[in-house]
Design an enzyme around this catalytic site. Structure first.
Site, PDB file in Angstrom:
ATOM      1  N   TRP A 292       0.891  -1.156   0.000  1.00  0.00           N
ATOM      2  CA  TRP A 292       0.000   0.000   0.000  1.00  0.00           C
ATOM      3  C   TRP A 292       0.927   1.204   0.000  1.00  0.00           C
ATOM      4  O   TRP A 292       1.623   1.459   0.983  1.00  0.00           O
ATOM      5  CB  TRP A 292      -0.882  -0.036   1.248  1.00  0.00           C
ATOM      6  CG  TRP A 292      -1.927   1.034   1.302  1.00  0.00           C
ATOM      7  CD1 TRP A 292      -3.182   0.984   0.758  1.00  0.00           C
ATOM      8  CD2 TRP A 292      -1.834   2.304   1.979  1.00  0.00           C
ATOM      9  NE1 TRP A 292      -3.862   2.141   1.033  1.00  0.00           N
ATOM     10  CE2 TRP A 292      -3.064   2.974   1.774  1.00  0.00           C
ATOM     11  CE3 TRP A 292      -0.844   2.942   2.702  1.00  0.00           C
ATOM     12  CZ2 TRP A 292      -3.320   4.244   2.280  1.00  0.00           C
ATOM     13  CZ3 TRP A 292      -1.100   4.207   3.219  1.00  0.00           C
ATOM     14  CH2 TRP A 292      -2.332   4.838   3.009  1.00  0.00           C
TER      15      TRP A 292
ATOM     16  N   GLY B 217       5.470  -0.726   7.002  1.00  0.00           N
ATOM     17  CA  GLY B 217       5.846   0.354   7.915  1.00  0.00           C
ATOM     18  C   GLY B 217       6.537   1.487   7.168  1.00  0.00           C
ATOM     19  O   GLY B 217       6.502   1.540   5.922  1.00  0.00           O
TER      20      GLY B 217
END
Ligand code: G6P
Length: 612
Positions: free
Chosen positions: A73, A100
């Site tokens: 993403w 992250g």
């Protein structure tokens, strides 16, 4: 948001990893990739769906028994083929996938560039793989594991990492700081994943990594240690998730399945907690902290997204029933402003996934300042569930659709139970009222079913509003958070601009938007504000707004005024949100389907937002 899956064993890793990536699709992503070690390191990756990756692998099969996969993403760099993970080191020997954000990637990148490293992508992630290689190649007497440890010490930010090395084909190294990772323990095979859904069909045994931990995994076992090399003994947990729960069971979308599951999910949430004989509430997870909670001078509730709407409802409910002042905070705001919280205060965080980065950070801030932190979570064993002092699980079952539905009604059910429990403990409500609430709460699942059985009206209504460019949702008191939630559901999955407002506040702005093109959804199911709501409805009508009413079954004063109505069974005022939200979920769903939208994986959205 990004997902990680990995396998090491004797089976064909690509089959297991691709299937696992499909199970992670619900988290929201824009590209996918896989790396396998089979003598050499092989990578396939690209923009778009896992189906594209699957086709690449079908056309050019990948063999090998160890590998990692990723759904990305995009945060740093556009969602394109090059930015997709895995990323590979300069020598081509090391590959990794990352969830992250590496916050100091610019500094690290410059240093590495000055040492001759070339970067191909715009990602923060590529820095990690080059840094590991730099340390591994140039450090003295450093093995690969140590190189990873040293690199992790230089990284500022959050990560869930899975790393492969072509010359160490019998292991996967994983590490966690801020982004969830778990190890699935099989026999002669091991799995890794960012949540349990890809693992559940292979094993029920899992080890959750905590922040600052890494693991060296081979097919027969794993060793967990801190990044400072202290070996740890970790508890092996038994998953409560079943494969059936994460499949569609014949529904066209997970979202529709989850909407229709609500009679059972609410009942599951209430089960064993409503004592219908003694008219009391039992919440086992709060027993140890109940005195502190009962005596709290105020309560702060922090959450994000739909869970924030539950939090707002929590404020109305707890203030009404328990007479404890409540403040509701967006977790992302709370964490960065003056935090007037400390010993004696209570913070309640609400999170379906139990992994939302901002919510987790808010709870850590509050905990560090000495507050009691409580959680309402759906995912058992999630980070938030583990880091709170105590809490209540919603037991809604896995929620796969990105737009939250059954998790919301379960969160609200828990909040109602907490409010009644505290109301009784503090003698803030009469026994008579508590009895009525508990008995009626027990009838809610049946009433939800009644609404779902009549869902066809909403399907018809949706056809008329499919191409509306805007929507306004109005509610008062308990149904104001429902108006916000209705608007959020619509914009999330249909991409129609929608706003929720307190009905009276409409006069301070949104009324300017009302004309014969504007659908206005009024949630008129709260008795003590019904007359006021009728005045607001008249105001909309006077400006030719297209009125859709969600109203109680005897509320003819409202249904007579509305162009369209969806009627909900009668219930007590403060329980109405559990019913009024159902037609709003269905309306959004049908509109999104009519518009051809990807209901379960709306563009740009993620199910579990593990970056801030
Ligand atoms: C994302 C999801 C929402 C959810 C929000 C908070 O935005 O798409 O559905 O409400 O995160 O998530 P949480 O897991 O903390 O409830």
């Amino acid at each position: 948001m990004c997902g990680i899956v990995g396998y090491i064993g004797d089976k064909k890793a690509s089959d297991i990893i691709i299937k696992g990536l499909e199970r992670l699709e619900y988290r929201g992503y824009d590209s996918a990739g896989i790396a396998l070690v089979n003598g050499v390191l092989e990578i396939k990756k690209g923009k778009g769906k896992v189906a594209n990756l699957k086709k690449m692998v079908r056309d050019h099969p990948m063999n090998g028994n160890v590998g990692v996969g990723h759904t990305r993403w995009a945060t740093h760099g556009a969602p394109n083929d090059i930015n997709s993970h895995p990323h590979v080191s300069k020598s081509g020997n090391i590959a990794l996938v990352h969830n992250g954000i590496i916050e100091n990637y610019v500094t690290l990148k410059k240093e590495l560039q000055s040492k001759g490293h070339t970067f191909y992508s715009d990602t923060d992630t590529e820095v990690v793989v080059q840094l590991i290689e730099e340390i591994y190649q140039n450090g003295k007497d450093i093995d690969f594991e140590q190189a990873v440890q040293l690199a992790l010490k230089q990284i500022v930010g959050t990560y869930g990492l899975a790393i492969l090395h072509e010359k160490e084909p019998d292991q996967i190294i994983v590490a966690r700081k801020g982004s969830p990772l778990l190890i699935g323990v099989g026999e002669g095979e091991m799995f890794i994943a960012s949540d349990a859904s890809p693992i559940v069909e292979h094993t029920q045994k899992v080890v959750y990594l905590d922040d600052g931990e890494m693991a060296i995994i081979n097919k027969d076992g794993y060793e967990v240690k801190t990044i400072d090399d202290v070996v740890l003994t970790k508890e092996v947990h038994e998953l409560s998730l079943s494969l059936e729960e994460i499949e569609k069971k014949g529904y066209p979308h997970f979202m529709l399945k989850e909407i229709f599951e609500q009679p059972e999910s609410i009942a599951d949430c209430l089960r064993g907690r409503l004592d219908l004989e003694n008219n009391t509430i039992q919440l086992g997870g709060l027993v140890d902290v109940i005195d502190q909670l009962t005596d709290a001078k105020r309560l702060i509730i922090a959450a994000c997204g739909t869970s924030w709407h539950s939090a707002l409802l929590g404020e109305y409910l707890i203030e009404h029933l328990a007479k404890i002042p409540v403040e509701v905070e967006y977790a992302s705001e709370f964490r960065y402003r003056e935090q007037l919280i400390g010993e004696g205060d209570v913070m309640l965080v609400i999170s379906q996934s139990g992994e939302t980065a901002d919510t987790l950070a808010a709870l850590r801030e509050a905990k560090e300042r000495g507050a009691l932190v409580l959680g309402i979570c759906n995912v058992v064993g999630s980070t938030i569930a583990r880091e709170t002092h105590a809490g209540v699980y919603t037991h809604a079952g896995p929620e796969i659709g990105v737009a939250s539905t059954k998790a919301f009604t379960a969160q609200v059910s828990v909040l109602i139970m907490i409010a009644i429990l505290l109301g009784q403990k503090r003698n803030a409500i009469s026994e008579d009222y508590a009895t009525k609430l508990i008995q009626e709460l027990n009838r809610i699942p049946q009433k939800v079913k009644q609404i779902l059985d009549n869902g066809d009206t909403l399907e018809d209504m949706a056809k008329l509003f499919t191409y509306a460019p805007n929507f306004l949702y109005l509610g008062r008191t308990y149904n104001f958070p429902v108006a916000l939630e209705g608007a959020l559901k619509l914009k999330e999955i249909s991409y129609i601009h929608a706003e929720g407002y307190p009905a009276a506040e409409m006069k301070h702005g949104p009324i300017a938007l009302i004309d014969e093109m504007m659908p206005v959804v009024v949630i008129a199911a709260t008795d003590h504000t019904n007359d006021k709501m009728i005045s607001n409805i008249e105001e909309v009508k006077a400006r030719d707004g297209r009125l859709i009413a969600i109203a109680g079954e005897n509320n003819e004063a409202v249904t007579d005024l509305a162009e369209f109505s969806s009627v909900i069974p009668e219930t007590l005022d403060c329980l109405t949100p559990l019913l009024t939200v159902i037609p709003l979920q269905l309306l959004s769903y049908y509109i999104a389907v009519n518009r051809g939208c990807d209901v379960d994986q709306p563009r740009n959205l993620a199910k579990s937002v593990t970056v801030e």
